[in-house]
Design an enzyme around this catalytic site. Structure first.
Site, PDB file in Angstrom:
ATOM      1  N   ILE A  31       0.825  -1.213   0.000  1.00 16.80           N
ATOM      2  CA  ILE A  31       0.000   0.000   0.000  1.00 16.80           C
ATOM      3  C   ILE A  31       0.859   1.263   0.000  1.00 16.80           C
ATOM      4  O   ILE A  31       0.395   2.339  -0.385  1.00 16.80           O
ATOM      5  CB  ILE A  31      -0.967  -0.024   1.226  1.00 16.80           C
ATOM      6  CG1 ILE A  31      -2.179   0.833   0.989  1.00 16.80           C
ATOM      7  CG2 ILE A  31      -0.246   0.365   2.515  1.00 16.80           C
ATOM      8  CD1 ILE A  31      -3.299   0.601   1.994  1.00 16.80           C
ATOM      9  N   GLN A  91       9.863  -5.016  11.819  1.00 15.53           N
ATOM     10  CA  GLN A  91       8.668  -5.676  11.289  1.00 15.53           C
ATOM     11  C   GLN A  91       7.447  -4.985  11.889  1.00 15.53           C
ATOM     12  O   GLN A  91       7.319  -4.919  13.114  1.00 15.53           O
ATOM     13  CB  GLN A  91       8.684  -7.165  11.662  1.00 15.53           C
ATOM     14  CG  GLN A  91       7.496  -7.936  11.120  1.00 15.53           C
ATOM     15  CD  GLN A  91       7.520  -9.416  11.502  1.00 15.53           C
ATOM     16  OE1 GLN A  91       8.458  -9.876  12.164  1.00 15.53           O
ATOM     17  NE2 GLN A  91       6.507 -10.141  11.091  1.00 15.53           N
ATOM     18  N   SER A  92       6.560  -4.471  11.040  1.00 17.15           N
ATOM     19  CA  SER A  92       5.395  -3.744  11.557  1.00 17.15           C
ATOM     20  C   SER A  92       4.126  -4.584  11.512  1.00 17.15           C
ATOM     21  O   SER A  92       3.195  -4.320  12.273  1.00 17.15           O
ATOM     22  CB  SER A  92       5.192  -2.439  10.786  1.00 17.15           C
ATOM     23  OG  SER A  92       4.904  -2.699   9.432  1.00 17.15           O
ATOM     24  N   HIS A  97       5.891 -12.101   5.927  1.00 16.35           N
ATOM     25  CA  HIS A  97       5.761 -11.607   4.551  1.00 16.35           C
ATOM     26  C   HIS A  97       7.133 -11.358   3.961  1.00 16.35           C
ATOM     27  O   HIS A  97       8.076 -11.014   4.664  1.00 16.35           O
ATOM     28  CB  HIS A  97       4.908 -10.331   4.492  1.00 16.35           C
ATOM     29  CG  HIS A  97       5.336  -9.247   5.441  1.00 16.35           C
ATOM     30  ND1 HIS A  97       5.026  -9.268   6.784  1.00 16.35           N
ATOM     31  CD2 HIS A  97       6.054  -8.126   5.251  1.00 16.35           C
ATOM     32  CE1 HIS A  97       5.517  -8.201   7.373  1.00 16.35           C
ATOM     33  NE2 HIS A  97       6.168  -7.492   6.465  1.00 16.35           N
ATOM     34  N   HIS A  99       9.015  -9.016   1.125  1.00 10.41           N
ATOM     35  CA  HIS A  99       8.927  -7.845   0.249  1.00 10.41           C
ATOM     36  C   HIS A  99       9.750  -8.125  -1.009  1.00 10.41           C
ATOM     37  O   HIS A  99      10.936  -8.471  -0.900  1.00 10.41           O
ATOM     38  CB  HIS A  99       9.547  -6.609   0.895  1.00 10.41           C
ATOM     39  CG  HIS A  99       8.878  -6.102   2.129  1.00 10.41           C
ATOM     40  ND1 HIS A  99       8.069  -4.985   2.138  1.00 10.41           N
ATOM     41  CD2 HIS A  99       8.925  -6.530   3.421  1.00 10.41           C
ATOM     42  CE1 HIS A  99       7.648  -4.750   3.377  1.00 10.41           C
ATOM     43  NE2 HIS A  99       8.153  -5.672   4.176  1.00 10.41           N
TER      44      HIS A  99
HETATM   45  P1  AMP Z   1       6.940  -4.677   7.514  1.00  8.72           P
HETATM   46  O1  AMP Z   1       7.322  -3.311   7.974  1.00  8.72           O
HETATM   47  O2  AMP Z   1       8.092  -5.478   6.978  1.00  8.72           O
HETATM   48  O3  AMP Z   1       6.145  -5.415   8.571  1.00  8.72           O
HETATM   49  O4  AMP Z   1       6.010  -4.473   6.257  1.00  8.72           O
HETATM   50  C1  AMP Z   1       4.634  -4.324   6.319  1.00  8.72           C
HETATM   51  C2  AMP Z   1       4.233  -3.731   5.005  1.00  8.72           C
HETATM   52  O5  AMP Z   1       2.848  -3.856   4.881  1.00  8.72           O
HETATM   53  C3  AMP Z   1       4.566  -2.245   4.838  1.00  8.72           C
HETATM   54  O6  AMP Z   1       5.432  -2.070   3.730  1.00  8.72           O
HETATM   55  C4  AMP Z   1       3.206  -1.610   4.607  1.00  8.72           C
HETATM   56  O7  AMP Z   1       3.245  -0.539   3.677  1.00  8.72           O
HETATM   57  C5  AMP Z   1       2.383  -2.769   4.120  1.00  8.72           C
HETATM   58  N1  AMP Z   1       0.948  -2.660   4.340  1.00  8.72           N
HETATM   59  C6  AMP Z   1       0.315  -2.282   5.457  1.00  8.72           C
HETATM   60  N2  AMP Z   1      -1.015  -2.341   5.280  1.00  8.72           N
HETATM   61  C7  AMP Z   1      -1.219  -2.768   4.011  1.00  8.72           C
HETATM   62  C8  AMP Z   1      -2.382  -3.009   3.230  1.00  8.72           C
HETATM   63  N3  AMP Z   1      -3.626  -2.864   3.717  1.00  8.72           N
HETATM   64  N4  AMP Z   1      -2.219  -3.433   1.960  1.00  8.72           N
HETATM   65  C9  AMP Z   1      -0.985  -3.589   1.451  1.00  8.72           C
HETATM   66  N5  AMP Z   1       0.155  -3.381   2.142  1.00  8.72           N
HETATM   67  C10 AMP Z   1       0.033  -2.964   3.408  1.00  8.72           C
END
Ligand code: AMP
Length: 111
Positions: A31, A91-92, A97, A99
């Site tokens: 996103i 990791q958020s 996942h 990337h």
């Molecule tokens: P991380 O920081 O590695 O946990 O990556 C989580 C990723 O999820 C981030 O790059 C966000 O931009 C992405 N993200 C969060 N919400 C969504 C969503 N609804 N659809 C697609 N990507 C998302």
């Protein structure tokens, strides 16, 4: 998992820009893209992170990364594969996942 964002994307409760789906894996556009191509590949089964996942799942995710990279032409130009893990990994979303980032020179450190 009830309150997991990516589980809610898997269930269809939250919409996503899907690029690939099968019975085990979902791939969709991030996103907040950090590159012209920024795809997230996730297992449909919930794992908090790569620390909890079995090698079969991780290996299968890898095979989908390679398939998508080829389809997007990133096998020619190259790409970056990132698996942020835990606090220091920033990791958020606590659902495993990968990337896939490509379409530009991925300078390091990221900026
Ligand atoms: P991380 O920081 O590695 O946990 O990556 C989580 C990723 O999820 C981030 O790059 C966000 O931009 C992405 N993200 C969060 N919400 C969504 C969503 N609804 N659809 C697609 N990507 C998302």
């Amino acid at each position: 998992m009830e309150n997991c964002l990516f589980c809610r994307i898997v269930s269809g409760e939250i919409p996503s820009n899907k690029v690939y789906e099968d019975d085990k894996v979902l791939a969709f556009r991030d996103i907040s893209p950090q590159a012209p191509e920024h795809i997230l590949v996730i297992p449909k089964q919930h794992f908090d992170s790569i620390l909890d996942a079995d090698p079969q799942t991780v290996g299968y995710m890898q095979s989908i990364v390679v398939k998508l990279a080829r389809e997007l032409g990133l096998d020619e130009s190259g790409f970056r594969l990132v698996v942020n893990t835990g606090f220091d990994g920033m990791q958020s979303v606590m659902h495993l996942h990968m990337h896939v980032l490509g379409g530009r020179l991925m300078l390091w450190p990221p900026g």
